[in-house]
Design a protein around this motif. Structure first.
Motif, PDB file in Angstrom:
ATOM      1  N   SER A 274      20.371 -38.305 -37.492  1.00  0.00           N
ATOM      2  CA  SER A 274      19.276 -39.506 -37.443  1.00  0.00           C
ATOM      3  C   SER A 274      18.489 -39.172 -36.249  1.00  0.00           C
ATOM      4  CB  SER A 274      20.392 -40.729 -36.646  1.00  0.00           C
ATOM      5  OG  SER A 274      20.722 -40.354 -35.619  1.00  0.00           O
ATOM      6  N   ARG A 275      17.361 -39.944 -36.156  1.00  0.00           N
ATOM      7  CA  ARG A 275      16.493 -39.510 -35.076  1.00  0.00           C
ATOM      8  C   ARG A 275      17.082 -39.716 -33.564  1.00  0.00           C
ATOM      9  NH1 ARG A 275      10.653 -39.781 -34.428  1.00  0.00           N
ATOM     10  NH2 ARG A 275      10.151 -39.591 -32.044  1.00  0.00           N
ATOM     11  N   ALA A 276      17.614 -40.675 -33.344  1.00  0.00           N
ATOM     12  CA  ALA A 276      18.208 -40.679 -32.054  1.00  0.00           C
ATOM     13  C   ALA A 276      19.489 -39.312 -31.846  1.00  0.00           C
ATOM     14  CB  ALA A 276      19.233 -41.933 -31.936  1.00  0.00           C
ATOM     15  N   ARG A 277      20.161 -39.243 -32.626  1.00  0.00           N
ATOM     16  CA  ARG A 277      20.781 -38.070 -32.497  1.00  0.00           C
ATOM     17  C   ARG A 277      20.199 -36.737 -32.283  1.00  0.00           C
ATOM     18  NH1 ARG A 277      26.348 -37.397 -34.147  1.00  0.00           N
ATOM     19  NH2 ARG A 277      26.072 -39.596 -33.781  1.00  0.00           N
ATOM     20  N   ARG A 278      19.031 -36.614 -32.906  1.00  0.00           N
ATOM     21  CA  ARG A 278      18.121 -35.293 -32.708  1.00  0.00           C
ATOM     22  C   ARG A 278      17.605 -35.280 -31.433  1.00  0.00           C
ATOM     23  NH1 ARG A 278      15.370 -33.822 -38.422  1.00  0.00           N
ATOM     24  NH2 ARG A 278      16.773 -34.876 -39.734  1.00  0.00           N
ATOM     25  N   GLU A 279      17.178 -36.577 -30.804  1.00  0.00           N
ATOM     26  CA  GLU A 279      16.726 -36.377 -29.420  1.00  0.00           C
ATOM     27  C   GLU A 279      17.952 -36.085 -28.389  1.00  0.00           C
ATOM     28  OE1 GLU A 279      15.246 -40.520 -29.503  1.00  0.00           O
ATOM     29  OE2 GLU A 279      13.428 -39.950 -30.326  1.00  0.00           O
ATOM     30  N   ARG A 280      19.063 -36.574 -28.555  1.00  0.00           N
ATOM     31  CA  ARG A 280      19.951 -36.095 -27.860  1.00  0.00           C
ATOM     32  C   ARG A 280      20.598 -34.838 -27.765  1.00  0.00           C
ATOM     33  NH1 ARG A 280      25.307 -40.017 -28.103  1.00  0.00           N
ATOM     34  NH2 ARG A 280      25.638 -38.819 -26.502  1.00  0.00           N
ATOM     35  N   ILE A 281      20.383 -34.142 -29.151  1.00  0.00           N
ATOM     36  CA  ILE A 281      20.781 -32.924 -29.301  1.00  0.00           C
ATOM     37  C   ILE A 281      19.747 -31.770 -28.430  1.00  0.00           C
ATOM     38  CG2 ILE A 281      20.964 -30.831 -30.635  1.00  0.00           C
ATOM     39  CD1 ILE A 281      23.295 -32.570 -31.105  1.00  0.00           C
ATOM     40  N   LEU A 282      18.588 -32.349 -28.696  1.00  0.00           N
ATOM     41  CA  LEU A 282      17.472 -31.553 -27.915  1.00  0.00           C
ATOM     42  C   LEU A 282      17.660 -31.587 -26.323  1.00  0.00           C
ATOM     43  CD1 LEU A 282      14.081 -32.480 -29.760  1.00  0.00           C
ATOM     44  CD2 LEU A 282      14.986 -30.086 -29.386  1.00  0.00           C
ATOM     45  N   GLU A 283      17.978 -32.840 -25.868  1.00  0.00           N
ATOM     46  CA  GLU A 283      17.845 -33.150 -24.554  1.00  0.00           C
ATOM     47  C   GLU A 283      19.289 -32.223 -23.859  1.00  0.00           C
ATOM     48  OE1 GLU A 283      19.623 -34.415 -20.782  1.00  0.00           O
ATOM     49  OE2 GLU A 283      20.605 -34.892 -22.725  1.00  0.00           O
ATOM     50  N   ALA A 284      20.308 -32.549 -24.706  1.00  0.00           N
ATOM     51  CA  ALA A 284      21.786 -31.359 -24.183  1.00  0.00           C
ATOM     52  C   ALA A 284      21.457 -30.350 -23.982  1.00  0.00           C
ATOM     53  CB  ALA A 284      22.787 -32.129 -25.173  1.00  0.00           C
ATOM     54  N   ALA A 285      20.839 -29.530 -25.156  1.00  0.00           N
ATOM     55  CA  ALA A 285      20.391 -28.218 -25.278  1.00  0.00           C
ATOM     56  C   ALA A 285      19.593 -27.554 -23.931  1.00  0.00           C
ATOM     57  CB  ALA A 285      20.033 -27.775 -26.560  1.00  0.00           C
ATOM     58  N   ALA A 286      18.525 -28.544 -23.838  1.00  0.00           N
ATOM     59  CA  ALA A 286      17.606 -28.087 -22.841  1.00  0.00           C
ATOM     60  C   ALA A 286      18.262 -28.058 -21.262  1.00  0.00           C
ATOM     61  CB  ALA A 286      16.415 -29.004 -22.987  1.00  0.00           C
ATOM     62  N   ARG A 287      19.007 -29.245 -21.190  1.00  0.00           N
ATOM     63  CA  ARG A 287      19.638 -29.324 -19.977  1.00  0.00           C
ATOM     64  C   ARG A 287      20.809 -28.152 -19.764  1.00  0.00           C
ATOM     65  NH1 ARG A 287      23.973 -32.639 -19.904  1.00  0.00           N
ATOM     66  NH2 ARG A 287      22.908 -33.837 -21.467  1.00  0.00           N
ATOM     67  N   HIS A 288      21.379 -27.656 -20.786  1.00  0.00           N
ATOM     68  CA  HIS A 288      22.459 -26.422 -20.291  1.00  0.00           C
ATOM     69  C   HIS A 288      21.774 -25.312 -20.763  1.00  0.00           C
ATOM     70  CE1 HIS A 288      25.759 -29.146 -19.912  1.00  0.00           C
ATOM     71  NE2 HIS A 288      25.305 -29.970 -20.765  1.00  0.00           N
ATOM     72  N   GLY A 289      20.342 -25.176 -21.029  1.00  0.00           N
ATOM     73  CA  GLY A 289      19.787 -23.774 -21.240  1.00  0.00           C
ATOM     74  C   GLY A 289      20.066 -22.870 -22.585  1.00  0.00           C
ATOM     75  N   ALA A 290      20.490 -23.902 -23.508  1.00  0.00           N
ATOM     76  CA  ALA A 290      20.766 -23.197 -24.746  1.00  0.00           C
ATOM     77  C   ALA A 290      19.855 -23.320 -25.923  1.00  0.00           C
ATOM     78  CB  ALA A 290      21.898 -23.944 -25.557  1.00  0.00           C
ATOM     79  N   ALA A 291      19.364 -22.164 -26.557  1.00  0.00           N
ATOM     80  CA  ALA A 291      18.122 -22.233 -27.775  1.00  0.00           C
ATOM     81  C   ALA A 291      18.849 -23.032 -28.757  1.00  0.00           C
ATOM     82  CB  ALA A 291      18.075 -20.649 -27.957  1.00  0.00           C
ATOM     83  N   ILE A 292      18.048 -23.582 -29.802  1.00  0.00           N
ATOM     84  CA  ILE A 292      18.127 -24.114 -30.776  1.00  0.00           C
ATOM     85  C   ILE A 292      17.485 -23.463 -31.918  1.00  0.00           C
ATOM     86  CG2 ILE A 292      18.071 -26.283 -32.196  1.00  0.00           C
ATOM     87  CD1 ILE A 292      17.988 -27.859 -29.733  1.00  0.00           C
ATOM     88  N   LEU A 293      18.398 -23.116 -33.005  1.00  0.00           N
ATOM     89  CA  LEU A 293      17.970 -22.494 -34.412  1.00  0.00           C
ATOM     90  C   LEU A 293      17.943 -23.593 -35.300  1.00  0.00           C
ATOM     91  CD1 LEU A 293      16.791 -20.434 -36.199  1.00  0.00           C
ATOM     92  CD2 LEU A 293      18.978 -19.572 -36.492  1.00  0.00           C
ATOM     93  N   GLU A 294      16.988 -24.385 -35.993  1.00  0.00           N
ATOM     94  CA  GLU A 294      16.791 -25.340 -36.767  1.00  0.00           C
ATOM     95  C   GLU A 294      16.700 -25.006 -38.248  1.00  0.00           C
ATOM     96  OE1 GLU A 294      14.674 -29.639 -37.612  1.00  0.00           O
ATOM     97  OE2 GLU A 294      13.613 -28.094 -36.088  1.00  0.00           O
ATOM     98  N   ASP A 295      17.543 -24.949 -39.087  1.00  0.00           N
ATOM     99  CA  ASP A 295      17.542 -24.516 -40.401  1.00  0.00           C
ATOM    100  C   ASP A 295      17.096 -25.401 -41.306  1.00  0.00           C
ATOM    101  OD1 ASP A 295      17.918 -23.147 -42.919  1.00  0.00           O
ATOM    102  OD2 ASP A 295      19.825 -22.438 -42.360  1.00  0.00           O
ATOM    103  N   GLN A 296      15.906 -25.468 -41.851  1.00  0.00           N
ATOM    104  CA  GLN A 296      15.400 -26.671 -42.828  1.00  0.00           C
ATOM    105  C   GLN A 296      15.136 -25.899 -44.339  1.00  0.00           C
ATOM    106  OE1 GLN A 296      14.564 -29.448 -41.309  1.00  0.00           O
ATOM    107  NE2 GLN A 296      12.377 -30.057 -41.803  1.00  0.00           N
ATOM    108  N   PHE A 297      16.394 -25.605 -44.795  1.00  0.00           N
ATOM    109  CA  PHE A 297      16.226 -24.643 -45.889  1.00  0.00           C
ATOM    110  C   PHE A 297      15.980 -25.558 -47.170  1.00  0.00           C
ATOM    111  CE2 PHE A 297      20.423 -26.682 -46.196  1.00  0.00           C
ATOM    112  CZ  PHE A 297      20.781 -26.312 -47.601  1.00  0.00           C
ATOM    113  N   ASP A 298      16.278 -26.768 -47.052  1.00  0.00           N
ATOM    114  CA  ASP A 298      16.127 -27.724 -48.250  1.00  0.00           C
ATOM    115  C   ASP A 298      15.332 -29.156 -48.252  1.00  0.00           C
ATOM    116  OD1 ASP A 298      18.419 -28.960 -47.436  1.00  0.00           O
ATOM    117  OD2 ASP A 298      19.442 -28.886 -49.233  1.00  0.00           O
ATOM    118  N   ALA A 299      14.764 -29.102 -47.065  1.00  0.00           N
ATOM    119  CA  ALA A 299      14.375 -30.506 -46.565  1.00  0.00           C
ATOM    120  C   ALA A 299      13.167 -31.012 -47.530  1.00  0.00           C
ATOM    121  CB  ALA A 299      13.642 -30.381 -45.111  1.00  0.00           C
ATOM    122  N   GLU A 300      12.737 -30.135 -48.225  1.00  0.00           N
ATOM    123  CA  GLU A 300      11.483 -30.780 -49.199  1.00  0.00           C
ATOM    124  C   GLU A 300      12.147 -31.338 -50.389  1.00  0.00           C
ATOM    125  OE1 GLU A 300       8.155 -30.443 -49.423  1.00  0.00           O
ATOM    126  OE2 GLU A 300       7.503 -28.812 -48.189  1.00  0.00           O
TER     127      GLU A 300
END
Length: 500
Positions: A274-300
């Motif tokens: 969900s959009r809300a979950r995406r925003e929270r994942i981004l915020e948590a990773a930024a706060r803890h200094g973790a990089a994010i790899l987003e795999d968009q393999f079949d989104a089309e």
């Protein structure tokens, strides 16, 4: 001597079990020829999943410490080789002892039990793979021939390490039109999504770094990260995607270097975050200094519902590594994908590629650019979405008709897969072995877990078979499920000769 496992440890349970047995062998508590407990007995004694013990025994066998025989059990092999086996095994050279430790650490476990080479044609409800019958062969042949004819020998030369510039521009414009604002200089062409994962491993991961992954997750990502000595921390999913509370708990346990996730049509579950979950994942990773790899393999491959903006396109997502591929949209043999990276990583990526894969094939890049620019991709996607949507409906309708009420499954809006959850008395690996005998193939749950879980779940894919074969495959699976849910339990194996 007892095996002790620490469920709070960062070490996977199977590693703890294997290490305990190694210590017993080194201390002569276990001697050559001693029989180890059966996987079922040891799993019961330790209170773990049988697949966890299978992984432990597989690791020991790969290191030459035990020997297994079908119907005989598993025995200690202190001399590191089977009776009568030559030390080298291949021209006198001991390749087994020469393998890099990381190659040995890519455990087989469940894969050893389910790998098949019998050549039988089955109803394939397995991998998320494009159907050959839908490949746009004529259109691609046209642009391929045109590229060779017009560009001559130059199209067969090396290309730029960043990738073919016109293709990078086309992709940047397309992704920006989908809400993911990307500059062409941030986009690198790679030889498919799997080499993209490997590139990120080379780029970011040192020995013992922690990678947080969705649980369940893409099984080839598990191996890719472990090749670089990473520790994988599984983070459970719910109906909105990766659990933020569980991710925060993972952060509290120690430094997390990378978070790997598939927010749209997650493999294997088909869940869209969900959009809300995406925003929270981004915020948590930024706060803890973790990089994010987003795999968009079949989104089309969306068949219904409203699309969610990629993490990379949300506020705060400018530092997300973004991976995509043409394999699911077109055909896997093309081996072309892309990795979007922030400017600080551009030069390190180019340095790494100089001494690894150099670049993706130029001819394929030129051909696919012409294919896309002329609208062939969008025309093809329109047809694939229509076909796959019908196949997904056929799968869901058949499951409603043939599966027992206790079985649960996800209902994706797109992608190629969904996830089935079984009652605890049904083991998906054992079920698969029976299904194959009856002409149906699928992917059992343990493949997608880093901690030996998933025994009571499996993945179904609907992209390879026509609707009538999908329905027949589900009918067979439903019949097997009913039999296993109502049948009497099997008798336990005999007690082992060596009690630990």
């Amino acid at each position: 001597m007892e095996i002790r496992i620490d469920r709070e440890s960062k070490s996977p349970l199977y590693e703890q079990i294997a290490e305990s047995i190694v210590k017993m062998i080194d201390n002569n508590d276990l001697r050559s020829g001693d029989r180890l407990p059966s996987m079922r007995d040891l799993a019961r004694l330790l209170g773990v999943n049988r697949n966890t013990v299978s992984l432990a025994y597989s690791t020991l066998e790969k290191n030459g410490l035990v020997q297994s025989g079908v119907g005989r059990g598993t025995f200690v092999r202190r001399d590191g080789r089977a009776h009568g086996e030559r030390p080298g095994g291949d021209g006198g050279f001991d390749w087994e002892r020469s393998l890099a430790r990381r190659a040995l650490e890519i455990e087989k476990g469940v894969l050893e039990r389910i790998t098949r080479n019998d050549g039988e044609k089955r109803i394939e409800l397995t991998g998320p793979v494009a159907d050959q019958a839908l490949f746009p062969v004529e259109e691609f042949r046209h642009v391929l021939s045109e590229a060779v004819r017009e560009m001559g020998p130059s199209v067969l030369d090396y290309g730029a390490r960043e990738g073919y510039l016109p293709l990078r521009r086309w992709l940047a414009e397309r992704l920006s039109g989908q809400g993911v604002s990307i500059a062409e200089e941030d986009l690198f062409i790679v030889s498919g999504a799997q080499p993209g994962l490997d590139l990120v491993g080379k780029l970011l991961l040192d020995e013992e770094d922690t990678v947080a992954v969705e649980s369940p997750t893409y099984y080839n990502a598990i191996g890719a990260f472990r090749l670089y000595g990473a520790r994988l921390a599984p983070v459970p999913l719910d109906e909105e995607g990766m659990s933020v509370d569980a991710l925060e708990e993972t952060f509290r346990r120690g430094k997390v270097k990378l978070v790997y996730c598939m927010p749209t049509f997650q493999n294997p579950t088909g869940i869209t975050m969900s959009r809300a979950r995406r925003e929270r994942i981004l915020e948590a990773a930024a706060r803890h200094g973790a990089a994010i790899l987003e795999d968009q393999f079949d989104a089309e491959l969306r068949y219904g519902g409203e699309p969610e903006t990629a993490l990379r396109g949300l506020p705060g997502g400018e530092n997300v590594l973004f991976l995509g591929t043409f394999s699911k949209m077109l055909f896997p043999g093309l081996r072309l994908g892309w990795l979007v990276a922030p400017p600080r990583l551009h030069e390190p990526i180019l340095r790494i590629r100089r001494c690894s894969d150099l670049t993706a094939g130029l001819l394929a890049q030129v051909a696919i650019h012409r294919f896309c620019e002329r609208g062939f991709l969008d025309r093809h996607l329109e047809m694939v979405r229509r076909v796959n949507a019908a196949r997904l409906r056929a799968l869901l309708e058949a499951m409603e008709r043939f599966f027992p009420e206790e079985v649960r499954w996800t209902r994706p809006d797109g992608g190629m897969t969904l996830w089935v959850t079984l009652p605890r008395r049904v083991d998906s690996v054992e079920m698969l072995l029976e299904a194959r005998r009856r002409g149906v193939d699928f992917s059992p749950g343990p493949l997608f877990h880093v901690d030996g879980g998933g025994s009571h779940a499996f993945r179904l894919s609907f992209s390879l078979e026509p609707e009538e074969r999908i329905a027949e495959g589900v009918r067979v699976l439903g019949d097997i499920l009913k039999g296993r849910m109502t049948g009497s339990p099997r008798r336990p194996e005999a007690s082992p000769a060596v009690l630990l």
